[in-house]
Design a protein around this motif. Structure first.
Motif, PDB file in Angstrom:
ATOM      1  N   ILE A  23       0.839  -1.207   0.000  1.00 54.57           N
ATOM      2  CA  ILE A  23       0.000   0.000   0.000  1.00 54.57           C
ATOM      3  C   ILE A  23       0.871   1.254   0.000  1.00 54.57           C
ATOM      4  O   ILE A  23       0.601   2.217  -0.725  1.00 54.57           O
ATOM      5  N   ARG A  24       1.934   1.253   0.797  1.00 52.49           N
ATOM      6  CA  ARG A  24       2.848   2.398   0.825  1.00 52.49           C
ATOM      7  C   ARG A  24       3.566   2.583  -0.508  1.00 52.49           C
ATOM      8  O   ARG A  24       3.774   3.712  -0.958  1.00 52.49           O
ATOM      9  N   LEU A  25       3.948   1.487  -1.162  1.00 51.00           N
ATOM     10  CA  LEU A  25       4.593   1.581  -2.471  1.00 51.00           C
ATOM     11  C   LEU A  25       3.641   2.174  -3.509  1.00 51.00           C
ATOM     12  O   LEU A  25       4.043   3.001  -4.329  1.00 51.00           O
ATOM     13  N   THR A  26       2.393   1.753  -3.463  1.00 51.01           N
ATOM     14  CA  THR A  26       1.399   2.286  -4.392  1.00 51.01           C
ATOM     15  C   THR A  26       1.211   3.780  -4.184  1.00 51.01           C
ATOM     16  O   THR A  26       1.166   4.560  -5.143  1.00 51.01           O
ATOM     17  N   GLU A  27       1.120   4.200  -2.937  1.00 48.22           N
ATOM     18  CA  GLU A  27       0.981   5.625  -2.630  1.00 48.22           C
ATOM     19  C   GLU A  27       2.206   6.408  -3.106  1.00 48.22           C
ATOM     20  O   GLU A  27       2.080   7.489  -3.694  1.00 48.22           O
ATOM     21  N   VAL A  58      14.239   1.583  -2.306  1.00 50.19           N
ATOM     22  CA  VAL A  58      13.460   1.277  -3.507  1.00 50.19           C
ATOM     23  C   VAL A  58      14.250   1.645  -4.752  1.00 50.19           C
ATOM     24  O   VAL A  58      15.210   2.393  -4.692  1.00 50.19           O
ATOM     25  N   SER A  59      13.809   1.104  -5.877  1.00 49.65           N
ATOM     26  CA  SER A  59      14.308   1.575  -7.167  1.00 49.65           C
ATOM     27  C   SER A  59      13.138   2.210  -7.898  1.00 49.65           C
ATOM     28  O   SER A  59      12.008   1.744  -7.806  1.00 49.65           O
ATOM     29  N   VAL A  60      13.401   3.297  -8.589  1.00 43.12           N
ATOM     30  CA  VAL A  60      12.353   4.084  -9.237  1.00 43.12           C
ATOM     31  C   VAL A  60      12.620   4.136 -10.730  1.00 43.12           C
ATOM     32  O   VAL A  60      13.712   4.488 -11.156  1.00 43.12           O
ATOM     33  N   GLY A  61      11.602   3.767 -11.514  1.00 43.02           N
ATOM     34  CA  GLY A  61      11.679   3.873 -12.968  1.00 43.02           C
ATOM     35  C   GLY A  61      10.643   4.879 -13.447  1.00 43.02           C
ATOM     36  O   GLY A  61       9.504   4.857 -12.983  1.00 43.02           O
ATOM     37  N   ILE A  62      11.017   5.764 -14.371  1.00 43.90           N
ATOM     38  CA  ILE A  62      10.128   6.860 -14.781  1.00 43.90           C
ATOM     39  C   ILE A  62       9.951   6.847 -16.294  1.00 43.90           C
ATOM     40  O   ILE A  62      10.924   6.750 -17.037  1.00 43.90           O
ATOM     41  N   THR A  63       8.700   6.957 -16.743  1.00 44.85           N
ATOM     42  CA  THR A  63       8.381   7.174 -18.145  1.00 44.85           C
ATOM     43  C   THR A  63       7.625   8.484 -18.209  1.00 44.85           C
ATOM     44  O   THR A  63       6.516   8.588 -17.680  1.00 44.85           O
ATOM     45  N   ALA A  75       2.134  10.045 -17.548  1.00 41.84           N
ATOM     46  CA  ALA A  75       3.429   9.842 -16.906  1.00 41.84           C
ATOM     47  C   ALA A  75       3.311   8.614 -16.004  1.00 41.84           C
ATOM     48  O   ALA A  75       2.320   8.445 -15.305  1.00 41.84           O
ATOM     49  N   ARG A  76       4.319   7.764 -16.035  1.00 44.08           N
ATOM     50  CA  ARG A  76       4.308   6.535 -15.234  1.00 44.08           C
ATOM     51  C   ARG A  76       5.559   6.486 -14.352  1.00 44.08           C
ATOM     52  O   ARG A  76       6.660   6.718 -14.833  1.00 44.08           O
ATOM     53  N   VAL A  77       5.342   6.131 -13.104  1.00 45.78           N
ATOM     54  CA  VAL A  77       6.453   5.921 -12.171  1.00 45.78           C
ATOM     55  C   VAL A  77       6.291   4.540 -11.580  1.00 45.78           C
ATOM     56  O   VAL A  77       5.241   4.201 -11.027  1.00 45.78           O
ATOM     57  N   ARG A  78       7.316   3.714 -11.724  1.00 45.99           N
ATOM     58  CA  ARG A  78       7.294   2.346 -11.182  1.00 45.99           C
ATOM     59  C   ARG A  78       8.276   2.269 -10.020  1.00 45.99           C
ATOM     60  O   ARG A  78       9.435   2.662 -10.153  1.00 45.99           O
ATOM     61  N   VAL A  79       7.792   1.779  -8.897  1.00 47.90           N
ATOM     62  CA  VAL A  79       8.599   1.674  -7.688  1.00 47.90           C
ATOM     63  C   VAL A  79       8.732   0.192  -7.330  1.00 47.90           C
ATOM     64  O   VAL A  79       7.734  -0.530  -7.300  1.00 47.90           O
ATOM     65  N   LEU A 106       8.321  -6.666  -4.451  1.00 44.37           N
ATOM     66  CA  LEU A 106       7.056  -5.940  -4.548  1.00 44.37           C
ATOM     67  C   LEU A 106       7.242  -4.761  -5.482  1.00 44.37           C
ATOM     68  O   LEU A 106       8.309  -4.146  -5.509  1.00 44.37           O
ATOM     69  N   ASP A 107       6.211  -4.444  -6.258  1.00 43.24           N
ATOM     70  CA  ASP A 107       6.299  -3.271  -7.125  1.00 43.24           C
ATOM     71  C   ASP A 107       4.933  -2.621  -7.241  1.00 43.24           C
ATOM     72  O   ASP A 107       3.911  -3.231  -6.966  1.00 43.24           O
ATOM     73  N   ALA A 108       4.959  -1.355  -7.624  1.00 40.86           N
ATOM     74  CA  ALA A 108       3.736  -0.585  -7.834  1.00 40.86           C
ATOM     75  C   ALA A 108       3.996   0.436  -8.936  1.00 40.86           C
ATOM     76  O   ALA A 108       5.114   0.912  -9.093  1.00 40.86           O
ATOM     77  N   THR A 109       2.958   0.745  -9.690  1.00 39.95           N
ATOM     78  CA  THR A 109       3.071   1.723 -10.757  1.00 39.95           C
ATOM     79  C   THR A 109       2.044   2.817 -10.543  1.00 39.95           C
ATOM     80  O   THR A 109       0.866   2.543 -10.349  1.00 39.95           O
ATOM     81  N   GLY A 110       2.516   4.059 -10.576  1.00 38.63           N
ATOM     82  CA  GLY A 110       1.631   5.209 -10.473  1.00 38.63           C
ATOM     83  C   GLY A 110       1.493   5.853 -11.844  1.00 38.63           C
ATOM     84  O   GLY A 110       2.484   6.025 -12.554  1.00 38.63           O
ATOM     85  N   VAL A 111       0.277   6.175 -12.227  1.00 39.36           N
ATOM     86  CA  VAL A 111      -0.002   6.763 -13.537  1.00 39.36           C
ATOM     87  C   VAL A 111      -0.792   8.046 -13.334  1.00 39.36           C
ATOM     88  O   VAL A 111      -1.801   8.055 -12.630  1.00 39.36           O
TER      89      VAL A 111
END
Length: 116
Positions: A23-27, A58-63, A75-79, A106-111
């Motif tokens: 839940i924290r990763l998603t936020e 964490v590792s952060v990937g950004i599109t 815009a997408r951010v993957r944690v 664990l991973d989460a993507t914010g869009v």
């Protein structure tokens, strides 16, 4: 009977921790994507993700396609985070997609839509 009870208690403890982390990763991913769309800068995502998660590694990937004028893309951010179990139930981590003894990726993507 005791081993079964301990397995149940340890499972509840680690599953609760894992769900909280997810839940924290998603936020954090959502906040990172929001920071990218507001500032139109990839550099804004990682500090915002770190501010939300605190000291969680964490590792952060950004599109970020938001730079072009009139862009309707998102815009997408993957944690990603390697969750580590704290109870002896870690031997069963392979059942949950474990990557090593006692860890699960664990991973989460914010869009967020780009601002025009």
């Amino acid at each position: 009977m005791l081993p079964l009870l301990l397995l149940l208690v340890f499972g509840i403890i680690d599953f609760g921790r894992m769900l909280n982390t997810q839940i924290r990763l998603t936020e954090a991913a959502r906040e990172g994507a929001r920071a990218v769309t507001i500032t139109n800068s990839n550099a804004a995502a990682a500090p915002r993700v770190t501010a939300v998660l605190g000291s969680t590694p964490v590792s952060v990937g950004i599109t970020n396609p938001c730079g072009s004028a009139g862009s309707t893309a998102d815009a997408r951010v993957r944690v990603e985070h390697a969750f580590t179990f704290v109870t002896p139930i870690s031997g069963l981590a392979a059942l949950f997609g474990g990557t090593g003894y006692g860890t699960v990726r664990l991973d989460a993507t914010g869009v967020m839509p780009c601002r025009s």
